[in-house]
Design a protein around this motif. Sequence first.
Motif, mmCIF file in Angstrom:
data_model
loop_
_atom_site.group_PDB
_atom_site.id
_atom_site.type_symbol
_atom_site.label_atom_id
_atom_site.label_comp_id
_atom_site.label_asym_id
_atom_site.label_seq_id
_atom_site.Cartn_x
_atom_site.Cartn_y
_atom_site.Cartn_z
ATOM 1 N N THR A 124 -5.811 1.514 -3.930
ATOM 2 C CA THR A 124 -5.570 2.826 -3.320
ATOM 3 C C THR A 124 -6.399 3.938 -3.955
ATOM 4 O OG1 THR A 124 -3.695 3.159 -4.816
ATOM 5 C CG2 THR A 124 -3.222 2.204 -2.646
ATOM 6 N N ASP A 156 -5.520 -1.675 4.584
ATOM 7 C CA ASP A 156 -4.411 -0.748 4.321
ATOM 8 C C ASP A 156 -4.596 -0.033 2.984
ATOM 9 O OD1 ASP A 156 -2.174 -1.385 6.518
ATOM 10 O OD2 ASP A 156 -3.154 -3.247 5.950
ATOM 11 N N MET A 157 -5.035 -0.770 1.968
ATOM 12 C CA MET A 157 -5.308 -0.147 0.682
ATOM 13 C C MET A 157 -6.460 0.857 0.798
ATOM 14 S SD MET A 157 -3.365 -1.082 -1.865
ATOM 15 C CE MET A 157 -2.417 -2.376 -2.655
ATOM 16 N N SER A 200 -7.335 2.556 3.362
ATOM 17 C CA SER A 200 -6.872 3.759 4.066
ATOM 18 C C SER A 200 -6.239 4.734 3.089
ATOM 19 C CB SER A 200 -5.872 3.384 5.158
ATOM 20 O OG SER A 200 -6.499 2.637 6.183
ATOM 21 N N LYS A 201 -5.449 4.198 2.152
ATOM 22 C CA LYS A 201 -4.849 5.051 1.127
ATOM 23 C C LYS A 201 -5.927 5.619 0.191
ATOM 24 C CE LYS A 201 -0.475 4.747 2.151
ATOM 25 N NZ LYS A 201 0.318 5.950 2.527
ATOM 26 N N GLU A 226 -7.730 8.597 1.651
ATOM 27 C CA GLU A 226 -6.961 9.838 1.584
ATOM 28 C C GLU A 226 -7.208 10.602 0.283
ATOM 29 O OE1 GLU A 226 -2.893 8.776 2.133
ATOM 30 O OE2 GLU A 226 -3.181 8.020 4.184
ATOM 31 N N LYS A 227 -7.661 9.906 -0.757
ATOM 32 C CA LYS A 227 -7.918 10.579 -2.038
ATOM 33 C C LYS A 227 -9.113 11.524 -1.952
ATOM 34 C CE LYS A 227 -4.779 8.089 -4.351
ATOM 35 N NZ LYS A 227 -4.310 7.102 -3.404
ATOM 36 N N ALA A 231 0.814 -1.217 0.000
ATOM 37 C CA ALA A 231 0.000 0.000 0.000
ATOM 38 C C ALA A 231 0.847 1.267 0.000
ATOM 39 C CB ALA A 231 -0.949 -0.005 1.204
ATOM 40 N N LYS A 232 1.982 1.229 0.675
ATOM 41 C CA LYS A 232 2.818 2.432 0.826
ATOM 42 C C LYS A 232 3.411 2.898 -0.508
ATOM 43 C CE LYS A 232 5.153 0.242 4.164
ATOM 44 N NZ LYS A 232 4.262 -0.806 4.579
ATOM 45 N N THR A 233 3.703 1.974 -1.425
ATOM 46 C CA THR A 233 4.357 2.344 -2.695
ATOM 47 C C THR A 233 3.493 2.032 -3.916
ATOM 48 O OG1 THR A 233 5.429 0.157 -2.873
ATOM 49 C CG2 THR A 233 6.614 1.894 -1.668
ATOM 50 N N TYR A 234 2.260 1.611 -3.705
ATOM 51 C CA TYR A 234 1.396 1.120 -4.780
ATOM 52 C C TYR A 234 1.221 2.158 -5.898
ATOM 53 C CZ TYR A 234 -2.608 -1.431 -6.780
ATOM 54 O OH TYR A 234 -3.444 -2.135 -7.608
ATOM 55 N N ASP A 235 0.870 3.363 -5.536
ATOM 56 C CA ASP A 235 0.640 4.407 -6.556
ATOM 57 C C ASP A 235 1.920 4.707 -7.330
ATOM 58 O OD1 ASP A 235 -2.026 4.622 -5.883
ATOM 59 O OD2 ASP A 235 -1.727 6.286 -4.504
#
Length: 569
Positions: A94, A117-118, A120-121, A124-125, A53-57
């Motif tokens: 995400t 976790d995904m 949560s990202k 944020e959008k 999730a942290k680096t997915y985008d």
Amino acid sequence: MQRTKPHAQEPESSVKKDTPIHSEVDQRLQKIWEKAYAARTNEDLKELYADWAKTYDDDHEAVGFFGHKIASELLVKYVDASKEANILDAGAGTGAAGIELAKLGCESLTALDLSDDMLSKAEEKGVYRHLVAADLGLPLDTFSMNQFDAAILVGVFSYGQAPAHALNEIVRIVKPGGVIVFTMRTDFYESDAMGVRSRVHELEKNHAWQPVEITEDQQYLPKKDPTAMFRVWCYRVLETKIPEPSDDFAEAVREAMTSKSRVKRLDHRHIWNSMASRLYNRYIECSDYYLPDSEEEIIDSYKSDIVGEERLFVELGCGSARKIKHLLSTALIDRQNQDAPLTYMPIDVSKGAVNSTKNDIEAFFGDRIAVDQRQGFFNEVLPTIPDDIAKVMFFFGGSLGNIETLAETVDFLKSLRDQMTVRDRFIVGMDLDKNPSVLVDAYEAGPPNHSFFLNMIRRINNELGADFDLAAFKQESTYDYNAPYKGIENRSVNLKLVNRWPQDVFITKIQLKVHLNAGEAIQVGTSRKFRREDIGRLLELSGLRLRRQWLDRKDYFSLNECVRDDAVV
């Protein structure tokens, strides 16, 4: 249906084949995709996406993925008033598709994903009104029939990801006239990996949806692997997506719901459809549900005794192939030097179950086993089986105990006896009487168990047009004494879903208003347990003779070999 050419704004690959992108990203993605393709459980996937999730985008940007953009544009093209349209982003990750849909004016977006976790990202959008954590492989009970105007699924279908049958639930929750848009790698689709292509065609054949537009092949990862291609599919959901229910099921529901009793009883056989088979396979993995392990222990310990000389193996209520495989493997070993072919005949009322079993057996055994699958009720199929060769019939599990009364159980066994010749054998599972605490643990084994038994009410909602609130029902299973039948003592686990608050429901297909008070229950089945000493007597009443009996080490379960009472010993 339209076929469109590649997107006019498709990004050109900035690298040649085999030219590495930034080594850190490349190595990370390689490890991630290896984990994704190797995933076997939801926990595997949750762990994977928690890390990713942290680096997915950034990772998708690095490889040039743009499928979410084309899919979003295609959806908006075919959704009227897309600004107000209620749209589900299934497998949202995400939120890349949500961002694109929002840019195109869509305001009522719901994100669904397995990974918290995904989500949560994605939250944020700031583009989603609702976020839901759910498994696309299971019933999406959070959503009602026809809740959405459209659904988008980007990158959902791939090795180790969502199963093909997830499409059935998406079709259920998108209203007729709505559209479903999804992306997939072309090679994955064309090879029918994980059965997605077959499922797409099956839904089309069954008039659940029709294709509207399919794009031409386009580069999937243009900055990493320009040879990998993908397409986007757009299907419109049809009014005919739910087939007409059987008269038998509709009448059974009418009879139960008009009963004055506080317990509305439905025969357990009505719980079964393809979804129930999948949920049951999940339920039997629960550690407290002893029955599958007990039965498989018997099969594994006594398979050489169980397998005889018959060339035709018939399985009643096949469900899945996990048990019969052991016996077919043993039969093949025992007959290595024989030319006589071995035929396996799975019988089930569910088309999905017999087809799945057929595919499983053929994949496992190849042409060493001939598969002659039959769909239908036992009393319809058994008379069509040739009686010129000896057969052995298997009725695994505790299904015999699901018949409502012992009198009906005897009638059922008599009907099977009438389809047997004096050369045939019948091997039937019977669950044994045991400590009630073992049964409470087994039949109230948490969410997988509860979801399976809720499938009876799901069927009423989905096939008969009702709107029972599934969240209102709690599970309650009681182990009760039944009146003796011709000297046979017996007890049953009565499988009940108790309504926790008042409900007023209209069942459209049978034009019936139903009021359920708090405390009233829907009984979705019974599971009779037999005393070992009564089994021979039960079979005698049915015109059968018990020849041999096999038990597990705990004496929880029995497999019983029967022949006609006039068979020569």
